[in-house]
Design an enzyme around this catalytic site. Structure first.
Site, PDB file in Angstrom:
ATOM      1  N   ASP A 434       0.844  -1.200   0.000  1.00  0.00           N
ATOM      2  CA  ASP A 434       0.000   0.000   0.000  1.00  0.00           C
ATOM      3  C   ASP A 434       0.887   1.261   0.000  1.00  0.00           C
ATOM      4  O   ASP A 434       2.108   1.162  -0.162  1.00  0.00           O
ATOM      5  CB  ASP A 434      -0.947  -0.087   1.210  1.00  0.00           C
ATOM      6  CG  ASP A 434      -2.255   0.631   0.975  1.00  0.00           C
ATOM      7  OD1 ASP A 434      -2.234   1.713   0.370  1.00  0.00           O
ATOM      8  OD2 ASP A 434      -3.310   0.126   1.403  1.00  0.00           O
ATOM      9  N   ASP A 547      -6.027   3.230  -6.627  1.00  0.00           N
ATOM     10  CA  ASP A 547      -6.992   3.569  -5.586  1.00  0.00           C
ATOM     11  C   ASP A 547      -7.302   5.064  -5.734  1.00  0.00           C
ATOM     12  O   ASP A 547      -6.644   5.768  -6.509  1.00  0.00           O
ATOM     13  CB  ASP A 547      -6.326   3.267  -4.231  1.00  0.00           C
ATOM     14  CG  ASP A 547      -7.296   3.257  -3.074  1.00  0.00           C
ATOM     15  OD1 ASP A 547      -8.498   3.487  -3.281  1.00  0.00           O
ATOM     16  OD2 ASP A 547      -6.839   3.019  -1.941  1.00  0.00           O
ATOM     17  N   ASP A 623     -13.586   0.364   0.774  1.00  0.00           N
ATOM     18  CA  ASP A 623     -13.222   0.280   2.187  1.00  0.00           C
ATOM     19  C   ASP A 623     -14.392  -0.207   3.035  1.00  0.00           C
ATOM     20  O   ASP A 623     -15.085   0.572   3.685  1.00  0.00           O
ATOM     21  CB  ASP A 623     -12.734   1.649   2.658  1.00  0.00           C
ATOM     22  CG  ASP A 623     -11.503   2.084   1.862  1.00  0.00           C
ATOM     23  OD1 ASP A 623     -10.912   1.234   1.162  1.00  0.00           O
ATOM     24  OD2 ASP A 623     -11.137   3.267   1.940  1.00  0.00           O
TER      25      ASP A 623
END
Ligand SMILES: *[C@@H]1O[C@H](CO)[C@@H](O)[C@H](O)[C@H]1NC(C)=O
Ligand SMILES: *[C@@H]1O[C@H](CO)[C@@H](O)[C@H](O)[C@H]1NC(C)=O
Length: 948
Positions: A434, A547, A623
């Protein structure tokens, strides 16, 4: 992924920890609250939503002129007049191939061009036309025929009714809610006085005609009073300048005879859409919604304006091609029978014909609607695929198991996780990094202290066939020394604010700029950033995750870019908002493909999406939370994506936010193992939860679940191959397979993978059993572990202790599996197959298998094998339907399991190329299962196994 950022000026009460980040607070996950609804506009905060929603059904003020009709071989166009304003429109009806129509309504003399996604970007090409025959006029109705369908156009009041095989299936503007806000000059304030002045000035300029026009416009103003939010709108502290005024469009679309409609993701809601009488309409506006709530019509990260309407007789689809913010109201009704009274079969019998009425409206664009008339669900999939394309066959590793976390801290952490999977004998294919892996959230870079040796790290995992995915977001840190940003700025590639300067917003790296991915040259520039020389420290086994591409902007209205920001082509974001994220992942995929000169297939995951996303990215549901309710909703959410062509989709296993308990993590792995995209992920603040960290009992169950996924990879892979061709959902609602069985229409906790596997993940805390609906009168279903049988068309409460995943194979199917556990799917390439033959009550079964090199595009040149299996009259046949020249494999057949065989055979023989060989077998007379060992044939061969 995002945590919660709140502008320092906002008042915040919370009980978590905070971190000051350059004037913003990063609120930790310990905070007790969920979605901040007031960050997001409701219909009441959106001028055009209110205006369309306030319309009352009644007589439409739009009228088509029959005398203006222009007939073309595959289309017809007419002038339409809005009678209160005298504004003219052009209506065009297109006949398209394969039971499809297209209906467009555009303003005739627009002051400004309206945005339409360029052909090739959403629509893969100009759709192929098919002859539309004018069948004459009767009263105020014009009829056009195409195949067994027809369109009846009522000129005044304007409405369009579509019939298929004489059944009314779709009706447009039958409620008279058509509203097309024409372009207009901005009135000076106060309107009345200045309008006169303007008229005088214009008149002085001479043209008599122009004056007439102005007079018309003056009337408009009278007829359609200006509302304050037409030229400017304020939400919280943000003001949206609307230099082009109101431009919204909308119309009602009804489905006579239909009670169930589906699709229009993304919403955290049930599979069958609900009426919106007491809620907001379903909203389509790509947004980053922190800790989203369930079972409501709020917008989420992506948007596909495609709805499917289904009843026992027929499935139809409506695709509303519009990239602007869109809302859809749904209500149920009783059909307006007077309209269809000339249809005997419609009127006879039933008194109460159900009907679903929908009302669509978008902030801008034109009305451009595709009507796909099925008649079956798989026909609609194919019809929609012909418009927007399909999901290309994913490389095998990408449909295997993915291990992600925000964050794997450094290369030692990566090595330890990798080693632990091996130590605990749990297969995985991809480890993910990430945002923290970068140098200060500068994408395409590495944190040099944490990842000094990324190439070696990538080489190490590649020795076991494993891959890595790193995150690359579209926000670029404003830093002169960050090459990617400096280049984008200097070359003028960034989106602009309304005044023409580079748009400056806050995201993970702080002050950021966003490349304008709508432009081809910007996408090409971005794609080049993935080359080995530009993305230093990357390697061929590195793939990418986009993202925050809604795009998410922490300090902007609704956490996304202001609507009035400017794209390089002159469009405002309001016109193109929902398509931006798709261009981001498309450019990323192009970059990854370019690295191998388009030889090797690649993988990109995206959060934001639009119609067409399926062609270049997999999607996850963003999420979510580590809560049972979020596990449960993952099934309808992924099914909704599958219905609109985004077949390669999944949800974060375990839930992104919060700390799920061991039972929930375990159940989530079991569900994820039978969903198309299978990735575990967790927020920065959560406890570590790699599967091997759980208590032994859970590790064992999770290992079995992941291994089960790997054993079914040949089946998944074959399903993805066929779906590339026909666009069919891979994860299917039961009604897709059993379209006439009404009991299935509302079910969203059981589903099918392809046509053979029924899955009912356990999604309730503490559950030790589960209700499974077995569809299909006369069908038989086999538990894939115990081979216990269940008859179709009944609900059964089955035992489901923690170790159990209720999965069933349909009688009449043959599923190929690979049963040898390995560390990754790459190490299984040459492994032998097991065929599971599940017999139907007639003692027959069919199946298929697709094989290729599992990673390149050579299958598109025919370098693959496609084998059909059939079992009939006690014989199992293998027929190689396709073997591309030069394609060979080492894969072979090690076992055949025949399920549902009532008697033990005396002898089992294999016949191949004129030779016969006897095979060893065992038979279990209580379970009726025959296991045939070691046929030993290469999988790409024709043979027959006979039971004597
Ligand atoms: C790669 O693997 C070797 C052998 O296990 C190990 O010594 C080395 O630290 C690894 N490198 C990285 C960057 O993980
Ligand atoms: C296998 O069977 C298929 C279909 O029956 C046939 O077209 C093909 O030629 C056969 N292949 C071989 C190698 O015999």
């Amino acid at each position: 992924m995002r945590s919660r950022m709140v502008a320092a000026s906002d008042t915040v009460f919370f009980s978590g920890h905070t971190m000051k980040v350059a004037g913003f607070f990063l609120l930790g996950l310990a905070s007790v609250f969920s979605v901040q609804r007031d960050n997001f506009r409701t219909c009441d905060n959106v001028g055009f939503c209110k205006r369309h929603r306030a319309l009352e059904p009644g007589t439409s003020s739009y009228a088509a002129s029959a005398s203006s009709m222009k007939l073309n071989p595959t289309s017809v166009s007419l002038d339409v007049l809005e009678k209160k304003s005298d504004v003219k429109f052009t209506l065009t009806i297109f006949g398209l191939k394969d039971n499809t129509f297209r209906i467009r309504l555009e303003e005739k003399d627009a002051m400004r061009k309206r945005y339409e996604p360029p052909v090739g970007d959403v629509l893969i090409k100009v759709p192929e036309g098919e002859e539309l025959k004018y069948n004459g006029q009767s009263g105020n109705q014009l009829t056009f025929n195409k195949g067994t369908s027809r369109v009846v156009l009522t000129t005044e009041p304007l409405r369009i009714d579509v019939y298929s095989d004489d059944d009314p299936v779709i009706s447009i503007n039958s409620q008279g809610l058509l509203k097309f806000e024409h372009t207009r000059p901005k009135p000076e304030a106060p309107p009345a006085e200045n309008q006169d002045e303007e008229n005088k000035e214009e008149a002085q300029e001479g043209e008599e005609e122009q004056q007439k026009e102005e007079e018309v416009k003056e009337e408009e103003v009278k007829a359609e009073p200006e509302e304050p939010d037409m030229w400017e709108e304020t939400f919280k502290s943000h003001t949206d300048s609307k230099p082009f005024g109101p431009t919204s469009i909308g119309v009602d679309i009804s489905f006579p005879g239909v009670e169930h409609v589906y699709g229009i993701p993304e919403h955290a809601d049930s599979l069958a859409l609900k009426t919106t009488k007491t809620t907001d309409p379903y909203r389509l506006y790509n947004l980053d919604v922190f800790e989203y709530d369930l079972y409501n019509p709020m917008a989420l990260y992506g948007a596909v304006p495609l709805m499917l309407a289904h009843n026992e007789k027929r499935t139809v689809g409506v695709f509303w091609l519009n990239a602007a913010e869109t809302w859809v109201d749904i209500s149920s009704n009783v059909a307006d029978k007077s309209i269809f009274s000339n249809l005997a079969d419609f009127v006879t019998g039933n008194n109460e014909i159900p009907q679903t009425d929908t009302h669509w409206f978008s902030e801008s664009g034109v009305i451009d609607v595709f009507l796909m008339l099925g008649p079956g669900p798989k026909d609609v999939f194919r019809q929609y695929a012909a418009l927007t394309g399909t999901t290309p066959l994913p490389p095998l590793f990408s449909i295997s198991y993915h291990q992600c976390r925000w964050n794997y801290n450094d290369q030692d952490d990566v090595r330890t996780v990798d080693e632990n999977f091996d130590k605990f004998d749990i297969p995985y294919d991809v480890i993910w990094l990430d945002i923290e892996h970068t140098d200060g959230k500068r994408y395409f870079t590495w944190d040099a202290a944490k990842f000094p040796n990324s190439i070696e790290m990538l080489r190490n995992i590649s020795s076991k066939g494993r891959k890595m995915v790193t995150i690359v977001d579209p926000h670029l840190k404003r830093d002169d020394n960050y090459k990617v940003f400096a280049e984008a700025r200097d070359k003028g590639l960034l989106i602009k604010n309304k005044d023409g300067g580079d748009f400056d917003g806050w995201c993970w790296p702080g002050s950021s700029g966003w490349p304008d991915f709508l432009e081809k040259h910007v996408r090409d520039w971005w794609a080049d950033k993935f080359s080995a020389s530009e993305y230093v420290g990357s390697a061929p086994n590195l793939y990418v995750w986009n993202d925050m591409n809604e795009p998410s902007v922490f300090n902007a209205p609704e956490i996304t870019v202001n609507r009035d920001i400017k794209h390089l082509g002159g469009w405002e974001n309001r016109e193109v908002h929902n398509i931006y994220g798709m261009y981001v992942h498309e450019a990323t995929m192009d970059g990854l493909l370019k690295r191998t000169n388009y030889q090797e297939r690649a993988f990109v995951l995206t959060r934001a999406f639009f119609a067409g996303t399926q062609r270049t990215a997999a999607v996850w549901t963003g999420d979510n939370m580590g809560e049972w309710s979020h596990l449960k909703i993952s099934n309808p959410m992924i099914m909704s994506l599958n219905l609109v062509g985004i077949t390669f989709s999944g949800a974060d296993v375990g839930g992104f936010f919060r700390n799920p308990d061991n039972e929930l993590v375990t159940r989530w792995y079991q569900a994820g193992a039978f969903q198309p995209f299978f990735r575990a992920h967790a927020h920065l603040d959560t406890k570590r939860r790699e599967p091997y960290l759980l208590p032994d009992e859970n590790v064992k169950v999770i290992r079995e679940a992941i291994r089960a996924r790997y054993t079914y990879l040949p089946y998944w892979y074959t399903e993805f191959f066929t779906s590339e061709k026909d666009g069919a959902a891979v994860m299917r609602p039961l009604w897709v397979e059993f379209p006439k069985e009404k009991a299935t229409f509302g079910i969203d906790d059981n589903y099918m993978i392809g046509s053979a596997l029924l899955v009912r993940p356990v999604t309730d805390q503490g559950a030790t059993n589960a209700n499974v609906y077995f569809p299909g009168a006369g069908e038989v279903w086999y538990d894939v572990e115990t081979y216990q049988t269940y008859k179709g068309q009944q609900e059964v409460n089955v035992q489901a202790p923690l170790s159990k995943i209720p999965v069933y194979q349909k009688g009449g199917t043959i599923i190929p599996r690979k049963m040898r556990p390995r560390r990754s799917s790459t190490l299984m390439f040459d492994d032998p197959f097991t065929l599971v033959v599940a017999l139907d009550p007639k003692q027959e079964a069919n199946g298929q298998l697709f094989i290729d090199d599992y990673r390149t595009f050579k299958y598109r040149d025919g370098a693959y094998g496609f084998i059909k299996y059939s079992f009939t009259s006690h014989k199992l046949h293998s027929n190689v339907e396709h073997q591309g020249s030069g394609f060979t494999t080492k894969e072979w057949l090690e076992r055949v399991i025949v399920v549902g065989l009532p008697h033990e055979p005396r002898k089992v023989t294999l016949h191949q190329s004129g030779q016969t060989k006897e095979l060893i077998f065992t038979y279990d007379s209580t379970t009726h299962v025959l296991i045939i060992r070691k046929p030993g044939v290469n999988i790409l061969q024709n043979w027959t196994i006979s039971l004597h």
